[in-house]
Write an enzyme that holds these catalytic residues in place. Structure first.
Site, PDB file in Angstrom:
ATOM      1  N   ASN A   9     -29.631  28.078 -13.286  1.00  0.00           N
ATOM      2  CA  ASN A   9     -28.906  29.321 -13.558  1.00  0.00           C
ATOM      3  C   ASN A   9     -29.877  30.461 -13.272  1.00  0.00           C
ATOM      4  O   ASN A   9     -30.762  30.737 -14.075  1.00  0.00           O
ATOM      5  CB  ASN A   9     -28.440  29.343 -15.029  1.00  0.00           C
ATOM      6  CG  ASN A   9     -27.783  30.668 -15.389  1.00  0.00           C
ATOM      7  OD1 ASN A   9     -27.510  31.491 -14.519  1.00  0.00           O
ATOM      8  ND2 ASN A   9     -27.530  30.874 -16.674  1.00  0.00           N
ATOM      9  N   TRP A  10     -29.704  31.084 -12.120  1.00  0.00           N
ATOM     10  CA  TRP A  10     -30.654  32.129 -11.704  1.00  0.00           C
ATOM     11  C   TRP A  10     -30.425  33.464 -12.411  1.00  0.00           C
ATOM     12  O   TRP A  10     -31.216  34.382 -12.263  1.00  0.00           O
ATOM     13  CB  TRP A  10     -30.595  32.308 -10.188  1.00  0.00           C
ATOM     14  CG  TRP A  10     -31.365  31.266  -9.439  1.00  0.00           C
ATOM     15  CD1 TRP A  10     -32.131  30.261  -9.977  1.00  0.00           C
ATOM     16  CD2 TRP A  10     -31.476  31.117  -8.018  1.00  0.00           C
ATOM     17  NE1 TRP A  10     -32.702  29.503  -8.987  1.00  0.00           N
ATOM     18  CE2 TRP A  10     -32.317  30.007  -7.772  1.00  0.00           C
ATOM     19  CE3 TRP A  10     -30.950  31.806  -6.925  1.00  0.00           C
ATOM     20  CZ2 TRP A  10     -32.637  29.588  -6.474  1.00  0.00           C
ATOM     21  CZ3 TRP A  10     -31.269  31.388  -5.633  1.00  0.00           C
ATOM     22  CH2 TRP A  10     -32.104  30.287  -5.416  1.00  0.00           C
ATOM     23  N   LYS A  11     -29.322  33.579 -13.126  1.00  0.00           N
ATOM     24  CA  LYS A  11     -28.999  34.835 -13.824  1.00  0.00           C
ATOM     25  C   LYS A  11     -29.130  36.010 -12.843  1.00  0.00           C
ATOM     26  O   LYS A  11     -28.812  35.849 -11.669  1.00  0.00           O
ATOM     27  CB  LYS A  11     -29.896  34.987 -15.060  1.00  0.00           C
ATOM     28  CG  LYS A  11     -29.846  33.733 -15.949  1.00  0.00           C
ATOM     29  CD  LYS A  11     -30.442  33.920 -17.304  1.00  0.00           C
ATOM     30  CE  LYS A  11     -30.319  32.607 -18.081  1.00  0.00           C
ATOM     31  NZ  LYS A  11     -30.753  32.709 -19.464  1.00  0.00           N
ATOM     32  N   HIS A  94     -20.918  31.762 -20.554  1.00  0.00           N
ATOM     33  CA  HIS A  94     -22.334  31.750 -20.952  1.00  0.00           C
ATOM     34  C   HIS A  94     -22.537  32.727 -22.117  1.00  0.00           C
ATOM     35  O   HIS A  94     -21.905  33.777 -22.165  1.00  0.00           O
ATOM     36  CB  HIS A  94     -23.208  32.147 -19.750  1.00  0.00           C
ATOM     37  CG  HIS A  94     -24.665  31.929 -20.009  1.00  0.00           C
ATOM     38  ND1 HIS A  94     -25.414  32.806 -20.746  1.00  0.00           N
ATOM     39  CD2 HIS A  94     -25.502  30.919 -19.652  1.00  0.00           C
ATOM     40  CE1 HIS A  94     -26.667  32.345 -20.823  1.00  0.00           C
ATOM     41  NE2 HIS A  94     -26.738  31.204 -20.165  1.00  0.00           N
ATOM     42  N   GLU A  96     -24.722  34.835 -22.755  1.00  0.00           N
ATOM     43  CA  GLU A  96     -25.084  36.209 -22.370  1.00  0.00           C
ATOM     44  C   GLU A  96     -23.843  37.006 -21.987  1.00  0.00           C
ATOM     45  O   GLU A  96     -23.774  38.217 -22.179  1.00  0.00           O
ATOM     46  CB  GLU A  96     -26.120  36.173 -21.227  1.00  0.00           C
ATOM     47  CG  GLU A  96     -27.490  35.767 -21.753  1.00  0.00           C
ATOM     48  CD  GLU A  96     -28.394  35.088 -20.742  1.00  0.00           C
ATOM     49  OE1 GLU A  96     -28.124  35.167 -19.531  1.00  0.00           O
ATOM     50  OE2 GLU A  96     -29.391  34.472 -21.186  1.00  0.00           O
ATOM     51  N   GLU A 166     -25.572  24.874 -25.166  1.00  0.00           N
ATOM     52  CA  GLU A 166     -26.702  25.799 -25.135  1.00  0.00           C
ATOM     53  C   GLU A 166     -26.827  26.527 -26.473  1.00  0.00           C
ATOM     54  O   GLU A 166     -26.168  27.549 -26.694  1.00  0.00           O
ATOM     55  CB  GLU A 166     -26.490  26.835 -24.024  1.00  0.00           C
ATOM     56  CG  GLU A 166     -26.498  26.248 -22.639  1.00  0.00           C
ATOM     57  CD  GLU A 166     -27.006  27.265 -21.619  1.00  0.00           C
ATOM     58  OE1 GLU A 166     -27.967  26.950 -20.934  1.00  0.00           O
ATOM     59  OE2 GLU A 166     -26.445  28.366 -21.548  1.00  0.00           O
ATOM     60  N   GLY A 172     -34.037  31.070 -23.376  1.00  0.00           N
ATOM     61  CA  GLY A 172     -35.055  32.039 -22.988  1.00  0.00           C
ATOM     62  C   GLY A 172     -36.112  32.308 -24.050  1.00  0.00           C
ATOM     63  O   GLY A 172     -36.872  33.266 -23.945  1.00  0.00           O
ATOM     64  N   SER A 204     -34.381  26.657 -22.790  1.00  0.00           N
ATOM     65  CA  SER A 204     -35.822  26.423 -22.675  1.00  0.00           C
ATOM     66  C   SER A 204     -36.180  25.026 -22.167  1.00  0.00           C
ATOM     67  O   SER A 204     -37.161  24.417 -22.621  1.00  0.00           O
ATOM     68  CB  SER A 204     -36.520  26.717 -24.011  1.00  0.00           C
ATOM     69  OG  SER A 204     -36.358  28.077 -24.351  1.00  0.00           O
ATOM     70  N   GLY A 225     -32.557  27.899 -16.902  1.00  0.00           N
ATOM     71  CA  GLY A 225     -32.704  29.305 -16.534  1.00  0.00           C
ATOM     72  C   GLY A 225     -34.094  29.572 -15.976  1.00  0.00           C
ATOM     73  O   GLY A 225     -34.381  29.301 -14.808  1.00  0.00           O
ATOM     74  N   GLY A 226     -34.972  30.074 -16.835  1.00  0.00           N
ATOM     75  CA  GLY A 226     -36.315  30.493 -16.425  1.00  0.00           C
ATOM     76  C   GLY A 226     -37.042  29.499 -15.540  1.00  0.00           C
ATOM     77  O   GLY A 226     -37.615  29.881 -14.505  1.00  0.00           O
TER      78      GLY A 226
END
Ligand code: PGA
Length: 240
Positions: A9-11, A94, A96, A166, A172, A204, A225-226
């Site tokens: 997930n590159w956001k 998601h 966010e 999640e 994150g 994470s 993600g990250g």
């Protein structure tokens, strides 16, 4: 057992130049055939993925969409626009999007239904806040989210969806759930879907902890993600 599914997930990260570099690195790698790798990229990178993923065992998708096919919805993207660019997946609900863009279980339901109608695989995100976990209502929260999101799904469709657990407090933060905590919630989720449905964990995930998650019987993959932003790390995660 469902095939292990590793989703990046590159956001809101990466320009076209960054994306090109990433894909060039991936192309030089041999890919395991028993894994499914997916990149959920910003809309602007979808044409690049369409061109560059040819010949690679890589699928891609978006991070959100509107449920309508077209209309006066300034700034939105429709399911047909995504399939037109060769997308297979779309992330829905998601945390966010819930937190910053007022998405609800109800909008999630409309989007899930629309995605399935247009042959897109929805990656349906559920998860509790830290307070909800402390209050011991995690399972209740997850069940409520799934009850609404999956309302209109047929038995067949319940095998096609992907559910991403999640926990919001793990996203994150560098503080992942323990594999046992994640497995316990995945068991609750499993009751809503089938043995063949991919249920993935997100929050994470790194190349240091992926193996422990994947060793759990009901964890069929990860939403990353990250740690998915750097090509070398993403490859390690796919090859865990
Ligand atoms: P993270 O994000 O891996 O950076 O925690 C996961 C996600 O939001 O999907």
């Amino acid at each position: 057992m469902p095939t292990p599914l590793l989703v990046a997930n590159w956001k809101m990260h990466k320009t076209n130049t960054d994306g090109t570099e990433f894909l060039n690195t991936l192309k030089q790698q041999s890919w395991p055939t028993d894994r499914q790798a997916v990149i959920c990229a910003p809309f602007t990178l979808l044409p690049l993925l369409q061109q560059s993923s040819q010949g690679m065992t890589l699928q891609y998708g978006a991070q959100n969409m509107h449920w309508e096919e077209h209309g006066a919805f300034t700034g939105e993207i429709s399911p047909m626009m995504l399939t037109d660019l060769g997308c297979t997946y779309v992330i829905i609900g998601h945390s966010e999007r819930r937190q910053y863009f007022n998405e609800t279980d109800e909008t999630m339901q409309k989007k899930v239904h629309s995605a399935l109608t247009h042959n897109l695989i929805p990656i349906i995100c559920v998860g509790e806040t830290l307070q909800q976990r402390r209050d011991n209502i995690t399972n209740q929260v997850i069940k409520q989210q799934l009850n609404t999101a999956l309302t209109s799904c047929s038995t067949e469709q319940l095998q096609q969806v992907v559910i991403a657990y999640e926990p919001i407090w793990a996203i994150g933060t560098g503080e992942a759930a323990t594999p046992a905590q994640a497995q316990a919630v995945h068991v609750v989720i499993r009751q809503f879907v089938s043995a063949a449905t991919q249920i993935i964990y997100g929050g994470s995930v790194t190349s240091a902890n992926i193996q422990q998650f994947m060793a759990q019987p009901d964890i069929n993959g990860a939403l990353i993600g990250g740690a998915s932003l750097e090509a070398g790390t993403f490859i390690q995660l796919v090859k865990y």
